[in-house]
Motif scaffolding. Structure first.
Motif, PDB file in Angstrom:
ATOM      1  N   ARG A  62      32.204  23.303  43.551  1.00 46.85           N
ATOM      2  CA  ARG A  62      33.297  22.348  42.829  1.00 46.85           C
ATOM      3  C   ARG A  62      32.893  21.586  41.706  1.00 46.85           C
ATOM      4  O   ARG A  62      31.886  20.806  41.593  1.00 46.85           O
ATOM      5  CB  ARG A  62      33.523  21.378  43.797  1.00 46.85           C
ATOM      6  CG  ARG A  62      34.276  22.229  45.221  1.00 46.85           C
ATOM      7  CD  ARG A  62      34.550  20.984  46.076  1.00 46.85           C
ATOM      8  NE  ARG A  62      35.422  21.474  47.279  1.00 46.85           N
ATOM      9  CZ  ARG A  62      36.831  21.199  47.522  1.00 46.85           C
ATOM     10  NH1 ARG A  62      37.578  21.154  46.477  1.00 46.85           N
ATOM     11  NH2 ARG A  62      37.405  22.115  48.323  1.00 46.85           N
ATOM     12  N   PRO A  63      33.350  21.949  40.493  1.00 43.52           N
ATOM     13  CA  PRO A  63      34.228  23.107  40.263  1.00 43.52           C
ATOM     14  C   PRO A  63      33.477  24.379  40.102  1.00 43.52           C
ATOM     15  O   PRO A  63      32.324  24.451  39.988  1.00 43.52           O
ATOM     16  CB  PRO A  63      34.756  22.604  38.856  1.00 43.52           C
ATOM     17  CG  PRO A  63      33.546  22.078  38.103  1.00 43.52           C
ATOM     18  CD  PRO A  63      33.054  21.358  39.179  1.00 43.52           C
ATOM     19  N   LEU A  64      34.125  25.404  40.597  1.00 44.13           N
ATOM     20  CA  LEU A  64      33.507  26.526  40.492  1.00 44.13           C
ATOM     21  C   LEU A  64      33.221  27.056  39.320  1.00 44.13           C
ATOM     22  O   LEU A  64      33.703  26.730  38.094  1.00 44.13           O
ATOM     23  CB  LEU A  64      34.380  27.917  41.306  1.00 44.13           C
ATOM     24  CG  LEU A  64      36.021  28.202  40.364  1.00 44.13           C
ATOM     25  CD1 LEU A  64      35.654  29.185  39.249  1.00 44.13           C
ATOM     26  CD2 LEU A  64      36.859  28.848  41.693  1.00 44.13           C
ATOM     27  N   ARG A  65      31.985  28.089  38.993  1.00 46.19           N
ATOM     28  CA  ARG A  65      31.452  28.476  37.980  1.00 46.19           C
ATOM     29  C   ARG A  65      31.659  30.097  37.849  1.00 46.19           C
ATOM     30  O   ARG A  65      31.391  30.611  38.803  1.00 46.19           O
ATOM     31  CB  ARG A  65      30.364  27.828  37.620  1.00 46.19           C
ATOM     32  CG  ARG A  65      30.149  26.392  37.616  1.00 46.19           C
ATOM     33  CD  ARG A  65      28.818  25.888  37.127  1.00 46.19           C
ATOM     34  NE  ARG A  65      27.727  26.511  37.844  1.00 46.19           N
ATOM     35  CZ  ARG A  65      27.139  26.122  38.995  1.00 46.19           C
ATOM     36  NH1 ARG A  65      27.970  25.025  39.781  1.00 46.19           N
ATOM     37  NH2 ARG A  65      26.303  26.737  39.569  1.00 46.19           N
ATOM     38  N   LEU A  66      31.496  30.666  36.607  1.00 45.23           N
ATOM     39  CA  LEU A  66      31.477  32.077  36.388  1.00 45.23           C
ATOM     40  C   LEU A  66      29.962  32.597  36.449  1.00 45.23           C
ATOM     41  O   LEU A  66      29.229  31.559  35.791  1.00 45.23           O
ATOM     42  CB  LEU A  66      32.017  32.700  35.231  1.00 45.23           C
ATOM     43  CG  LEU A  66      33.606  32.268  35.314  1.00 45.23           C
ATOM     44  CD1 LEU A  66      33.934  33.070  34.141  1.00 45.23           C
ATOM     45  CD2 LEU A  66      34.212  32.825  36.558  1.00 45.23           C
ATOM     46  N   THR A  67      29.443  33.501  37.048  1.00 43.20           N
ATOM     47  CA  THR A  67      28.313  34.014  37.108  1.00 43.20           C
ATOM     48  C   THR A  67      28.315  34.624  35.635  1.00 43.20           C
ATOM     49  O   THR A  67      29.035  34.909  34.797  1.00 43.20           O
ATOM     50  CB  THR A  67      27.797  34.952  37.851  1.00 43.20           C
ATOM     51  OG1 THR A  67      28.694  36.247  37.651  1.00 43.20           O
ATOM     52  CG2 THR A  67      27.954  34.615  39.140  1.00 43.20           C
ATOM     53  N   ASP A  68      26.786  35.165  35.247  1.00 44.62           N
ATOM     54  CA  ASP A  68      27.012  35.976  33.774  1.00 44.62           C
ATOM     55  C   ASP A  68      27.772  37.222  33.792  1.00 44.62           C
ATOM     56  O   ASP A  68      28.475  37.347  32.695  1.00 44.62           O
ATOM     57  CB  ASP A  68      25.414  36.458  33.707  1.00 44.62           C
ATOM     58  CG  ASP A  68      24.437  35.351  33.489  1.00 44.62           C
ATOM     59  OD1 ASP A  68      24.819  34.072  33.066  1.00 44.62           O
ATOM     60  OD2 ASP A  68      23.211  35.457  33.622  1.00 44.62           O
ATOM     61  N   ALA A  69      27.795  37.930  34.920  1.00 40.36           N
ATOM     62  CA  ALA A  69      28.795  39.040  35.097  1.00 40.36           C
ATOM     63  C   ALA A  69      30.134  38.601  34.949  1.00 40.36           C
ATOM     64  O   ALA A  69      31.038  39.382  34.285  1.00 40.36           O
ATOM     65  CB  ALA A  69      28.431  39.925  36.256  1.00 40.36           C
ATOM     66  N   GLY A  70      30.570  37.323  35.502  1.00 41.18           N
ATOM     67  CA  GLY A  70      32.056  37.002  35.402  1.00 41.18           C
ATOM     68  C   GLY A  70      32.172  36.463  34.069  1.00 41.18           C
ATOM     69  O   GLY A  70      33.274  36.746  33.662  1.00 41.18           O
ATOM     70  N   ARG A  71      31.206  36.126  33.405  1.00 38.24           N
ATOM     71  CA  ARG A  71      31.521  35.847  31.943  1.00 38.24           C
ATOM     72  C   ARG A  71      32.092  36.685  30.983  1.00 38.24           C
ATOM     73  O   ARG A  71      32.600  36.847  30.034  1.00 38.24           O
ATOM     74  CB  ARG A  71      30.644  34.872  31.342  1.00 38.24           C
ATOM     75  CG  ARG A  71      30.596  33.416  31.728  1.00 38.24           C
ATOM     76  CD  ARG A  71      29.407  32.732  30.857  1.00 38.24           C
ATOM     77  NE  ARG A  71      28.145  32.823  31.332  1.00 38.24           N
ATOM     78  CZ  ARG A  71      27.432  32.186  32.256  1.00 38.24           C
ATOM     79  NH1 ARG A  71      27.965  31.457  32.936  1.00 38.24           N
ATOM     80  NH2 ARG A  71      26.012  32.512  32.281  1.00 38.24           N
TER      81      ARG A  71
END
Length: 305
Positions: A55-64
Motif C-alpha cells: 500500500r500503495p502497490l508498486r511495480l517490479t522491474d519486470a512490471g515496469r
C-alpha cells in the motif's frame, strides 16, 4: 512474449496509475477479482511477478518493462481508432512536463488536441525538467519535455528551444533586504524562493553572479509555479523565474530584475516513444510533439536549441 494478453496490459497500466486494485477496478469498470485474475494470468504467462502487493502497490522491474509495452499499446489503439473513424477509446495519454513550461506555454500548445476533434484525455505529469525523462524511461508516460538532449532507447527527440531564466524580487523586498544590492557579504542571509528540493536554478544564478561555488542559501520552498511567482511578488525572497512568466509582473512594477544582463538559458527537448502508424498518418505522439514544437517556436528562443 508471444500473444501477450492486452487485457492484462490494461490492468497493469490501471494498477500503476491508481495504486490499488480497488481504484483500478473502478477505472476499468471491473470487479477487483477480475482485475486480480487478469494480472495473475499475465504474471503466469511471463513467469514472474509484475506487482508488489503493498500500500500503495508498486511495480517490479519486470512490471515496469511491461508498463512501457502497455502504454505503447494504448497509444496505438487510439491511433487505430482515429484512422478508422471510430470513437476514440476513453484512454488517458500521459506525458511529463516541467512546471514552468506548464505555467507558461504548454497548455496553449495542446489546447486544440484536447478541445478539437481529437478530444484527447491528456494526463500531464509534472516534475523538474531534469527529471521528467525518468517517467518516460520507466514507462509511466509516453512522452516528456526534458532538458536531456540525447534520445532514450526506443525513443526519438526533437529540440523545442531555450527558456531563459532571471532573478527577480519585489521592490519592497529590495528596499528591506538589499538596499545596496546583492553582494558576497549579504547573499547568505538573503532569502531565496526555491521550487522544491530538485530545483537548483537559484544556486546556479548565485554561482554565476557572485562566482561562489555551491553557495548555501536561505530558502523558502514553494512547490507550485504560479504560487512561486506570487511568493516572489509578495516579497518572500528572490525568485529565479522564466522571463516568460515574470514579464507581466515586471511591466506592472511588481517585480524588478536583479542583474538583468544575466540570463540562465534552459534548453528543452520533446522525447517520445517511436510508434509507427499503419496508414502513414501522423501517430498520436507525433501530433502532440508537433503541437508543442509549433508553440515553442513562437514563444521560446531558438538560436542555440
Amino acid at each position: 512474449m508471444n500473444n501477450v494478453d492486452t487485457a492484462g496490459l490494461d490492468c497493469l497500466a490501471a494498477l500503476a496509475d491508481e495504486g490499488s486494485f480497488e481504484r483500478a477496478a473502478q477505472r476499468l469498470a471491473l470487479t477487483q477479482s477480475a482485475v486480480s485474475q487478469r494480472l495473475r494470468a499475465l504474471e503466469s504467462q511471463l513467469g514472474r511477478p509484475l506487482v508488489i502487493r503493498a500500500r500503495p502497490l508498486r511495480l517490479t522491474d519486470a512490471g515496469r518493462v511491461l508498463l512501457r509495452l502497455a502504454r505503447q499499446w494504448q497509444a496505438l489503439r487510439v491511433d487505430a481508432a482515429a484512422e478508422l473513424g471510430l470513437p476514440l477509446p476513453r484512454q488517458k495519454v500521459p506525458i511529463a512536463v516541467n512546471a514552468d513550461s506548464l505555467a507558461t506555454w504548454v497548455l496553449p500548445a495542446l489546447d486544440t488536441l484536447v478541445q478539437g476533434e481529437d478530444g484527447l484525455a491528456l494526463e500531464l505529469v509534472v516534475d523538474d525538467q531534469d527529471f521528467t525523462h525518468e517517467w518516460l524511461r520507466d514507462g509511466s508516460v509516453l512522452g516528456c519535455v526534458s532538458t536531456l538532449g540525447e534520445p532514450l532507447r526506443g525513443c526519438s527527440v526533437r529540440p523545442l528551444g531555450l527558456m531563459p531564466y532571471g532573478a527577480f524580487a519585489s521592490p519592497a523586498f529590495m528596499a528591506r533586504w538589499l538596499p545596496q544590492g546583492l553582494h558576497a557579504g549579504n547573499f547568505a542571509q538573503t532569502p531565496f524562493v526555491r521550487f522544491n528540493r530538485k530545483d537548483e536554478m537559484h544556486v546556479r544564478w548565485v554561482e554565476q553572479v557572485l562566482g561562489v561555488r555551491a553557495p548555501r542559501l536561505l530558502e523558502r520552498h514553494v512547490p507550485a509555479s504560479e504560487a512561486y511567482l506570487q511568493a516572489t511578488r509578495m516579497g518572500w525572497g528572490i525568485g529565479v523565474l522564466p522571463l516568460l512568466q515574470a514579464r507581466e509582473a515586471v511591466s506592472r512594477g511588481e517585480l524588478v530584475a536583479l542583474h538583468p544582463e544575466l540570463k540562465l538559458p534552459v534548453a528543452l527537448y520533446w522525447h517520445q516513444w517511436v510508434l509507427e502508424s499503419a496508414s502513414g498518418a501522423p501517430p498520436l505522439l507525433d501530433r502532440i510533439g508537433r503541437a508543442l514544437e509549433d508553440q515553442a517556436r513562437r514563444v521560446l528562443e531558438q538560436s542555440a536549441a
